[in-house]
Design an enzyme around this catalytic site. Structure first.
Site, PDB file in Angstrom:
ATOM      1  N   PHE A  67       0.850  -1.185   0.000  1.00  0.00           N
ATOM      2  CA  PHE A  67       0.000   0.000   0.000  1.00  0.00           C
ATOM      3  C   PHE A  67       0.892   1.244   0.000  1.00  0.00           C
ATOM      4  O   PHE A  67       1.829   1.337   0.807  1.00  0.00           O
ATOM      5  CB  PHE A  67      -0.905  -0.020   1.241  1.00  0.00           C
ATOM      6  CG  PHE A  67      -2.007   0.985   1.187  1.00  0.00           C
ATOM      7  CD1 PHE A  67      -3.082   0.813   0.330  1.00  0.00           C
ATOM      8  CD2 PHE A  67      -1.965   2.127   1.975  1.00  0.00           C
ATOM      9  CE1 PHE A  67      -4.106   1.745   0.266  1.00  0.00           C
ATOM     10  CE2 PHE A  67      -2.987   3.066   1.919  1.00  0.00           C
ATOM     11  CZ  PHE A  67      -4.063   2.867   1.062  1.00  0.00           C
ATOM     12  N   ASP A 103       1.772  -5.505   7.746  1.00  0.00           N
ATOM     13  CA  ASP A 103       0.551  -4.700   7.720  1.00  0.00           C
ATOM     14  C   ASP A 103      -0.608  -5.685   7.487  1.00  0.00           C
ATOM     15  O   ASP A 103      -0.692  -6.326   6.437  1.00  0.00           O
ATOM     16  CB  ASP A 103       0.647  -3.670   6.582  1.00  0.00           C
ATOM     17  CG  ASP A 103      -0.576  -2.767   6.522  1.00  0.00           C
ATOM     18  OD1 ASP A 103      -1.642  -3.157   7.040  1.00  0.00           O
ATOM     19  OD2 ASP A 103      -0.469  -1.673   5.935  1.00  0.00           O
ATOM     20  N   TYR A 163     -11.313  -0.641  10.227  1.00  0.00           N
ATOM     21  CA  TYR A 163     -12.553  -0.226   9.547  1.00  0.00           C
ATOM     22  C   TYR A 163     -12.901  -1.076   8.334  1.00  0.00           C
ATOM     23  O   TYR A 163     -13.883  -0.832   7.667  1.00  0.00           O
ATOM     24  CB  TYR A 163     -12.515   1.267   9.170  1.00  0.00           C
ATOM     25  CG  TYR A 163     -11.225   1.737   8.514  1.00  0.00           C
ATOM     26  CD1 TYR A 163     -10.920   1.414   7.200  1.00  0.00           C
ATOM     27  CD2 TYR A 163     -10.307   2.500   9.233  1.00  0.00           C
ATOM     28  CE1 TYR A 163      -9.751   1.855   6.611  1.00  0.00           C
ATOM     29  CE2 TYR A 163      -9.127   2.940   8.652  1.00  0.00           C
ATOM     30  CZ  TYR A 163      -8.855   2.613   7.349  1.00  0.00           C
ATOM     31  OH  TYR A 163      -7.684   3.036   6.770  1.00  0.00           O
ATOM     32  N   LYS A 164     -12.058  -2.070   8.023  1.00  0.00           N
ATOM     33  CA  LYS A 164     -12.370  -2.929   6.873  1.00  0.00           C
ATOM     34  C   LYS A 164     -13.139  -4.149   7.381  1.00  0.00           C
ATOM     35  O   LYS A 164     -14.308  -4.044   7.739  1.00  0.00           O
ATOM     36  CB  LYS A 164     -11.088  -3.327   6.152  1.00  0.00           C
ATOM     37  CG  LYS A 164     -10.269  -2.130   5.644  1.00  0.00           C
ATOM     38  CD  LYS A 164      -9.029  -2.610   4.921  1.00  0.00           C
ATOM     39  CE  LYS A 164      -8.014  -1.511   4.669  1.00  0.00           C
ATOM     40  NZ  LYS A 164      -8.443  -0.497   3.714  1.00  0.00           N
ATOM     41  N   ARG A 197     -12.477  -4.016  -7.770  1.00  0.00           N
ATOM     42  CA  ARG A 197     -12.136  -4.806  -6.587  1.00  0.00           C
ATOM     43  C   ARG A 197     -13.424  -5.210  -5.869  1.00  0.00           C
ATOM     44  O   ARG A 197     -14.246  -4.368  -5.523  1.00  0.00           O
ATOM     45  CB  ARG A 197     -11.256  -3.935  -5.689  1.00  0.00           C
ATOM     46  CG  ARG A 197     -10.316  -4.702  -4.807  1.00  0.00           C
ATOM     47  CD  ARG A 197      -9.318  -3.782  -4.153  1.00  0.00           C
ATOM     48  NE  ARG A 197      -9.940  -2.725  -3.377  1.00  0.00           N
ATOM     49  CZ  ARG A 197      -9.361  -2.132  -2.335  1.00  0.00           C
ATOM     50  NH1 ARG A 197      -8.149  -2.498  -1.955  1.00  0.00           N
ATOM     51  NH2 ARG A 197      -9.960  -1.155  -1.682  1.00  0.00           N
TER      52      ARG A 197
HETATM   53  C1  LIG Z   1      -2.860  -2.042   3.507  1.00  0.00           C
HETATM   54  C2  LIG Z   1      -3.122  -0.665   4.050  1.00  0.00           C
HETATM   55  N1  LIG Z   1      -2.200  -0.092   4.823  1.00  0.00           N
HETATM   56  C3  LIG Z   1      -2.381   1.145   5.324  1.00  0.00           C
HETATM   57  C4  LIG Z   1      -3.520   1.862   5.058  1.00  0.00           C
HETATM   58  C5  LIG Z   1      -3.655   3.244   5.600  1.00  0.00           C
HETATM   59  O1  LIG Z   1      -4.396   3.214   6.757  1.00  0.00           O
HETATM   60  P1  LIG Z   1      -4.637   4.552   7.611  1.00  0.00           P
HETATM   61  O2  LIG Z   1      -5.416   5.469   6.763  1.00  0.00           O
HETATM   62  O3  LIG Z   1      -5.397   4.055   8.818  1.00  0.00           O
HETATM   63  O4  LIG Z   1      -3.334   5.102   7.986  1.00  0.00           O
HETATM   64  C6  LIG Z   1      -4.519   1.293   4.263  1.00  0.00           C
HETATM   65  C7  LIG Z   1      -5.758   2.042   3.971  1.00  0.00           C
HETATM   66  O5  LIG Z   1      -6.642   1.624   3.283  1.00  0.00           O
HETATM   67  C8  LIG Z   1      -4.310  -0.005   3.741  1.00  0.00           C
HETATM   68  O6  LIG Z   1      -5.222  -0.575   2.948  1.00  0.00           O
END
Ligand SMILES: Cc1ncc(COP(=O)(O)O)c(C=O)c1O
Length: 426
Positions: free
Chosen positions: A128, A207, A232-233, A386
């Site tokens: 990400f 992560d 939140y997912k 997706r």
């Molecule tokens: C794999 C992954 N890492 C990090 C994040 C970022 O998360 P945050 O906005 O809580 O920092 C996301 C957001 O969708 C994500 O999908």
């Protein structure tokens, strides 16, 4: 058994679904809407709405400041303990705080400081972007002596373990990866990768944003050093609900938190002028947590624990196989390619379908001119539709209807009626 390619068949699968009862635990005001974006924002659990209402009206409205001693001060650790049960960690190894990005920053900083003398951070090009931005920023802040090297995926779907092994060496300080890749849904073998990192003396930081609550995770068994993830997912904690972090017991004392705020202090209400860190996982807190947002998370986590990760994974795999079977029959002839691994063992709980007109197809699904209702997937650049499968509420009928709608939109080129101009949030 009914014909596989009929809605009656999908309904029969739903009737036999051992997790079917959980769907009614979520707010679903429009039953004609198919929601396949729980991998971005989970649906609202009815229980969470009740808890948040109580947090606002009773805890805040009536009890006011007294709520800190009644329940708020211990909330971050209490929720951490629940998440620990979902990710195979000890209760004192997980705490809820901040965002995933901030937690990643805190733990990566600590890891690089512990690994003085080693200057390489390894990740992959499917990670990400925020995770990579955090590493790039850290490198600047630590004086520019570190480098970030990315393992390249040849097809944007998966990576090669051997190649990863050949990138690691005695200069590798940290290996940081997403357990499930946000675009392709590729699922790393956490145990094998962690072992590989340790063979070279590197620390490993996962992560879990796209795996927690969707695929079984056992951090202790996989001997993971550090992990972060969002709530939140698939955990259904609500928009912007705080993230969590995990630090294995043996590292907790040695790992430094770069943000030394009062919530991580040993006795914050002594108001000492110099910082003394808390013992244990609390030291990775920084400031006041968003209490109202946290209050929705507790019942959402309880639901996951009630359902059990084994049953959740079983249904997730069954849903993804069903989706791929329908895709093969109805969409492959329409210019659609599958952008996720074939092997269910290497796949998380979403499927990416690729099409040159993916963006406009998503727009048409969201705002249809034909068919029998809205379908909500999300779009990821440049050509991914997706489709998130959340076993607690995604039904087989949802999948049947989503594929039927895509077939209609793509076959009839109905996406032509929609704009290419990207929305602010896709
Ligand atoms: C794999 C992954 N890492 C990090 C994040 C970022 O998360 P945050 O906005 O809580 O920092 C996301 C957001 O969708 C994500 O999908």
């Amino acid at each position: 058994m009914s014909n596989l390619f009929t809605i009656e068949h999908a309904r029969a699968l739903d009737r036999d679904d051992p997790l079917g009862r959980f769907r009614q635990e979520f707010v679903i005001n429009d039953p004609s809407m198919v929601y396949l974006d729980g991998n971005s924002l989970g649906r609202l659990p009815l229980r969470a709405a009740g808890h948040m209402e109580d947090a606002i009206r009773k805890q805040w409205g009536e009890d006011l400041i007294r709520s800190w001693n009644k329940q708020w001060y211990t909330q971050s650790a209490r929720l951490g303990k629940k998440i620990a049960q979902i990710i195979g960690a000890e209760p004192h190894e997980v705490i809820v705080s901040d965002s995933t990005s901030v937690n990643l920053y805190k733990l990566a900083y600590g890891a690089l400081r512990l690994q003085e003398g080693r200057t390489e951070i390894i990740s992959d090009d499917m990670n990400f972007p925020s995770d990579l931005y955090i590493m790039q920023g850290l490198i600047k802040q630590l004086g520019g002596k570190h480098t970030l090297r990315l393992l390249n995926s040849p097809d944007g779907i998966s990576t090669d373990m051997k190649e990863l092994g050949s990138m690691l060496g005695n200069n590798t300080a940290l290996l940081t990866l997403s357990h499930v890749a946000y675009k392709s849904s590729y699922l790393y073998d956490m145990e094998r990768v962690s072992e590989l990192a340790h063979q070279h003396g590197a620390l490993v930081l996962w992560d879990l944003s796209h795996s927690v609550g969707a695929v079984p995770v056992n951090l202790n068994m996989a001997k993971v050093d550090l992990a972060v993830g969002c709530t939140y997912k698939y955990l259904n904690g609500g928009p912007g609900s705080p993230a969590f972090l995990y630090v294995k017991q043996e590292l907790q004392e040695r790992l430094e938190n770069p943000i030394q705020g009062w919530f991580g202090e040993q006795n914050p209400f002594d108001f000492h002028l110099s910082y003394k860190e808390s013992k244990g996982i609390r030291k990775f807190l920084a400031g006041t947590p968003p209490v109202i947002s946290l209050s929705g998370l507790e019942p959402a986590l309880e639901m996951i624990l009630e359902a059990g990760m084994g049953a959740i994974r079983q249904k997730s795999v069954a849903l993804s196989k069903y989706l791929l079977t329908l895709t093969q029959k109805y969409l492959m002839g329409e210019g659609v390619r599958v952008g996720s691994p074939d092997n269910a063992d290497r796949r998380g709980s979403h499927i990416s379908l690729k099409h040159a007109e993916a963006y406009r197809i998503c727009k048409a699904l969201n705002d249809p001119e034909v068919g029998d209702g809205v379908v909500i997937p999300d779009f990821r650049e440049p050509n991914n539709i997706r489709l998130g499968l959340t076993p607690l509420y995604t039904s087989y009928e949802d999948i049947f209807r989503a594929v039927r709608q895509m077939k209609e939109i793509i076959g009839g080129e109905l996406y032509e009626n929609y704009s290419q101009i990207r929305d602010q949030v896709t």
